[in-house]
Design a protein around this motif. Sequence first.
Motif, PDB file in Angstrom:
ATOM      1  N   ARG A 360       0.881  -1.176  -0.030  1.00 56.31           N
ATOM      2  CA  ARG A 360       0.023  -0.002   0.046  1.00 56.31           C
ATOM      3  C   ARG A 360       0.848   1.334   0.128  1.00 56.31           C
ATOM      4  NH1 ARG A 360      -2.021  -3.801  -1.001  1.00 56.31           N
ATOM      5  NH2 ARG A 360      -3.592  -4.955   0.039  1.00 56.31           N
ATOM      6  N   PHE A 361       0.299   2.383  -0.530  1.00 53.90           N
ATOM      7  CA  PHE A 361       1.055   3.543  -0.690  1.00 53.90           C
ATOM      8  C   PHE A 361       2.583   3.294  -1.267  1.00 53.90           C
ATOM      9  CE2 PHE A 361      -1.062   3.169   3.583  1.00 53.90           C
ATOM     10  CZ  PHE A 361      -2.581   3.957   3.039  1.00 53.90           C
ATOM     11  N   THR A 362       2.585   2.878  -2.284  1.00 51.57           N
ATOM     12  CA  THR A 362       3.677   2.482  -2.991  1.00 51.57           C
ATOM     13  C   THR A 362       4.428   3.620  -3.458  1.00 51.57           C
ATOM     14  OG1 THR A 362       3.236   0.215  -3.785  1.00 51.57           O
ATOM     15  CG2 THR A 362       4.831   1.295  -4.965  1.00 51.57           C
ATOM     16  N   LEU A 363       3.732   4.539  -4.044  1.00 46.08           N
ATOM     17  CA  LEU A 363       4.443   5.767  -4.709  1.00 46.08           C
ATOM     18  C   LEU A 363       4.650   6.706  -3.476  1.00 46.08           C
ATOM     19  CD1 LEU A 363       2.298   6.502  -7.866  1.00 46.08           C
ATOM     20  CD2 LEU A 363       4.683   5.357  -7.638  1.00 46.08           C
ATOM     21  N   LEU A 364       4.072   6.923  -2.664  1.00 51.59           N
ATOM     22  CA  LEU A 364       4.357   7.806  -1.279  1.00 51.59           C
ATOM     23  C   LEU A 364       5.621   7.333  -0.446  1.00 51.59           C
ATOM     24  CD1 LEU A 364       0.936   8.552   0.120  1.00 51.59           C
ATOM     25  CD2 LEU A 364       2.425  10.029  -1.395  1.00 51.59           C
ATOM     26  N   LYS A 365       5.540   5.816  -0.488  1.00 53.45           N
ATOM     27  CA  LYS A 365       6.997   5.431  -0.051  1.00 53.45           C
ATOM     28  C   LYS A 365       8.238   5.471  -0.386  1.00 53.45           C
ATOM     29  CE  LYS A 365       4.216   1.777   2.687  1.00 53.45           C
ATOM     30  NZ  LYS A 365       3.950   0.439   2.843  1.00 53.45           N
ATOM     31  N   LEU A 366       8.236   6.042  -1.768  1.00 51.01           N
ATOM     32  CA  LEU A 366       9.356   6.384  -2.649  1.00 51.01           C
ATOM     33  C   LEU A 366      10.012   7.633  -1.951  1.00 51.01           C
ATOM     34  CD1 LEU A 366       8.491   5.757  -6.087  1.00 51.01           C
ATOM     35  CD2 LEU A 366      10.140   4.318  -4.795  1.00 51.01           C
ATOM     36  N   VAL A 367       9.158   8.469  -1.417  1.00 48.96           N
ATOM     37  CA  VAL A 367       9.657   9.828  -1.004  1.00 48.96           C
ATOM     38  C   VAL A 367       9.331  10.105   0.661  1.00 48.96           C
ATOM     39  CG1 VAL A 367       9.352  10.670  -3.144  1.00 48.96           C
ATOM     40  CG2 VAL A 367       7.488  10.884  -1.639  1.00 48.96           C
ATOM     41  N   TRP A 372       4.545   7.335   7.657  1.00 56.25           N
ATOM     42  CA  TRP A 372       4.015   8.952   7.074  1.00 56.25           C
ATOM     43  C   TRP A 372       3.028   8.692   5.891  1.00 56.25           C
ATOM     44  CZ3 TRP A 372       7.964  13.242   7.187  1.00 56.25           C
ATOM     45  CH2 TRP A 372       8.630  13.493   8.367  1.00 56.25           C
ATOM     46  N   ALA A 373       3.167   7.350   5.494  1.00 53.87           N
ATOM     47  CA  ALA A 373       2.390   7.311   3.903  1.00 53.87           C
ATOM     48  C   ALA A 373       1.043   7.371   4.305  1.00 53.87           C
ATOM     49  CB  ALA A 373       2.916   5.903   3.357  1.00 53.87           C
ATOM     50  N   GLY A 374       0.582   6.620   5.252  1.00 53.06           N
ATOM     51  CA  GLY A 374      -1.039   6.872   5.482  1.00 53.06           C
ATOM     52  C   GLY A 374      -1.383   8.149   5.688  1.00 53.06           C
ATOM     53  N   PRO A 375      -0.987   8.738   6.674  1.00 50.89           N
ATOM     54  CA  PRO A 375      -1.424  10.440   6.787  1.00 50.89           C
ATOM     55  C   PRO A 375      -1.282  10.907   5.667  1.00 50.89           C
ATOM     56  CG  PRO A 375      -0.104   9.716   8.671  1.00 50.89           C
ATOM     57  CD  PRO A 375      -0.091   8.445   7.934  1.00 50.89           C
ATOM     58  N   ALA A 376      -0.084  10.921   4.868  1.00 52.68           N
ATOM     59  CA  ALA A 376       0.237  11.726   3.701  1.00 52.68           C
ATOM     60  C   ALA A 376      -0.996  11.436   2.562  1.00 52.68           C
ATOM     61  CB  ALA A 376       1.333  11.451   3.040  1.00 52.68           C
ATOM     62  N   ALA A 377      -1.433   9.991   2.382  1.00 50.80           N
ATOM     63  CA  ALA A 377      -2.501   9.657   1.589  1.00 50.80           C
ATOM     64  C   ALA A 377      -3.670  10.054   1.834  1.00 50.80           C
ATOM     65  CB  ALA A 377      -2.626   8.213   1.479  1.00 50.80           C
ATOM     66  N   LEU A 378      -4.006  10.422   3.162  1.00 51.05           N
ATOM     67  CA  LEU A 378      -5.123  10.892   3.577  1.00 51.05           C
ATOM     68  C   LEU A 378      -5.076  12.474   3.319  1.00 51.05           C
ATOM     69  CD1 LEU A 378      -7.836  10.913   4.866  1.00 51.05           C
ATOM     70  CD2 LEU A 378      -6.756  11.254   7.279  1.00 51.05           C
ATOM     71  N   VAL A 379      -4.105  13.250   3.539  1.00 53.52           N
ATOM     72  CA  VAL A 379      -3.991  14.698   2.985  1.00 53.52           C
ATOM     73  C   VAL A 379      -4.417  14.827   1.607  1.00 53.52           C
ATOM     74  CG1 VAL A 379      -2.787  16.542   3.117  1.00 53.52           C
ATOM     75  CG2 VAL A 379      -2.741  15.223   5.117  1.00 53.52           C
ATOM     76  N   LEU A 380      -3.605  14.018   0.769  1.00 55.52           N
ATOM     77  CA  LEU A 380      -3.620  13.980  -0.514  1.00 55.52           C
ATOM     78  C   LEU A 380      -5.023  13.791  -1.147  1.00 55.52           C
ATOM     79  CD1 LEU A 380      -0.344  12.247  -1.930  1.00 55.52           C
ATOM     80  CD2 LEU A 380      -0.923  14.670  -2.038  1.00 55.52           C
ATOM     81  N   LEU A 381      -5.790  12.773  -0.481  1.00 55.08           N
ATOM     82  CA  LEU A 381      -7.231  12.362  -1.013  1.00 55.08           C
ATOM     83  C   LEU A 381      -8.155  13.649  -0.719  1.00 55.08           C
ATOM     84  CD1 LEU A 381      -7.293   8.641  -0.260  1.00 55.08           C
ATOM     85  CD2 LEU A 381      -7.340   9.898  -2.698  1.00 55.08           C
ATOM     86  N   LEU A 382      -7.936  14.158   0.535  1.00 53.38           N
ATOM     87  CA  LEU A 382      -8.709  15.409   0.824  1.00 53.38           C
ATOM     88  C   LEU A 382      -8.570  16.357   0.101  1.00 53.38           C
ATOM     89  CD1 LEU A 382      -8.608  15.095   4.908  1.00 53.38           C
ATOM     90  CD2 LEU A 382     -10.324  14.561   3.498  1.00 53.38           C
ATOM     91  N   GLY A 383      -7.206  16.669  -0.495  1.00 57.38           N
ATOM     92  CA  GLY A 383      -6.959  17.924  -1.281  1.00 57.38           C
ATOM     93  C   GLY A 383      -7.458  17.769  -2.519  1.00 57.38           C
ATOM     94  N   LEU A 384      -7.436  16.538  -3.120  1.00 56.13           N
ATOM     95  CA  LEU A 384      -7.972  16.058  -4.387  1.00 56.13           C
ATOM     96  C   LEU A 384      -9.498  16.159  -4.298  1.00 56.13           C
ATOM     97  CD1 LEU A 384      -7.598  15.056  -7.005  1.00 56.13           C
ATOM     98  CD2 LEU A 384      -7.605  12.750  -6.403  1.00 56.13           C
ATOM     99  N   GLY A 385     -10.110  15.692  -3.193  1.00 53.86           N
ATOM    100  CA  GLY A 385     -11.535  15.842  -2.937  1.00 53.86           C
ATOM    101  C   GLY A 385     -12.056  17.279  -3.185  1.00 53.86           C
ATOM    102  N   PHE A 386     -11.365  18.168  -2.354  1.00 59.28           N
ATOM    103  CA  PHE A 386     -11.632  19.483  -2.406  1.00 59.28           C
ATOM    104  C   PHE A 386     -11.591  20.019  -3.680  1.00 59.28           C
ATOM    105  CE2 PHE A 386     -10.609  23.978  -1.977  1.00 59.28           C
ATOM    106  CZ  PHE A 386     -11.444  24.528  -1.097  1.00 59.28           C
ATOM    107  N   TYR A 387     -10.646  19.767  -4.445  1.00 60.64           N
ATOM    108  CA  TYR A 387     -10.451  20.344  -5.931  1.00 60.64           C
ATOM    109  C   TYR A 387     -11.471  19.931  -6.847  1.00 60.64           C
ATOM    110  CZ  TYR A 387      -8.738  20.600 -10.667  1.00 60.64           C
ATOM    111  OH  TYR A 387      -8.711  20.658 -12.196  1.00 60.64           O
TER     112      TYR A 387
END
Length: 483
Positions: A360-367, A372-387
Amino acid sequence: MSESTPRRASGSDASGPVGSRSPEKRPSHAGTSAAVVALALVALLAVVVWWTVTTDPSAEWVSPLGTLAAWTVFVPAALVARRIPARFAAAVVLLGSLLVGAAAIAAPPATSNDSARYAWDGIVQKAGISPYAHVPADEALRPLRPAWLFQDAGPDGTCHSNPFPTGTETTTNIPGGSTLCTAINRPAVPTVYPAVAELYFLAVRLIPGSEVGFIAFQLAGLLLSLAITVALLAFLRRTGRPAHQAVWWAWSPLVAFEAINGAHVDASGAALALAAALLLVGGRTLGSGVAFGAAVATKLIPAVSAPALLYRRPVRFVAAAIATFAMAYVPYVLASGSAVLGYLPEYLRSEGYDGQDSPRFTLLKLVLPASWAGPAALVLLLGLGFYVWRSTDAVRPWDGQVLMVGGMLLIVSPSYPWYALLLLPFVVLSRRYEFTAIAPVLALMYFTGAEPYGQLAARWGLGAVVVILAVATVVRRRQHAIG
């Protein structure tokens, strides 16, 4: 990757002056040839699907090779379909869908035994018992166990003598402790499926006797896939768009392998999510909310597409969705109380959604560090949802749904290809065909997840999809600028 609506010259009935050579006949012949070639390719696709599902499932190389071959045939078939004359394009699309679907039900599920749990939950409910009340290994339900789902251990005390075609799980009877062989995965834990999914399982098992095996859900999957195809064709016809665009669902190897052969309930969720989008565009907010609530109560994943559906009377829509979701659970809560949560909380942890060692979170774990990957994924999805919420076009909400569902699959990177079934109808509606590339990459992750090179394959595959999406976006914007 978007395409303009083709001119209808190839389907024109107009004729030139008497005695002159009609220029319309050549396109007509070319269109007929295109239809023949497309049908030949889809017939070849059906052969590949048939070979993949009927070849010995214990040969681990068969499904990856067959999946790769199917996608290799599908792409040119979908491209050739663009040249099919409008007058019989819908018939060709449906015929191709039937060919591929018939091939997919030629054998039990080849790559997943999820439908074994579906069948058991349906059988239990048919007997008047809540599926959340007992685990499959519970001996209290022994009288309900059909031989195609359960077997006692062989003379050697193991399950090797009579394996199930979809894979065999070895567990122990509860509370007896004797060895139990079953086709059901995780037989010692409660069901993970939500209420509408359970109602679907019951509906499929209501008529067939307990001796009827996997074919019941495979036929249901075929009917669902055809219903989605018909719904897409109806919308395309109503909006003046070419029928061939529906092949990105109707002929897709993902649909053949996962919605039909694998009989995954995600197809039901996709059908309900599609209904929600089409109803909302048609101004039927209440009906859309009901369909959306039912979709979420089927597999939860459709919830991610909600931001694209909040553009028309959102309070009414959300209220209808929540009410539908809650009402579906009422009979199960009355029967089982808090047990309706089933295995879901533990399932999320076991699948690695806590961000630790998992694909899970393969691309996020590259950086980022894994924690941190789970919380970062949540932030990204919330941002995408807002957009998406702020930018949704009321005429084309599926553009936002493709972004939400496709973005979720890339960010979270679940290694289950059937999760992408939710994506495909919106790929058709939005004409963002490049998002189809997510599906074979998830299949790649599914087949290689346990291999030493699995993580590397996932990174390269998902990275390639990101590049494809970026290039397609640039090309589309340049085309719009020029046009």
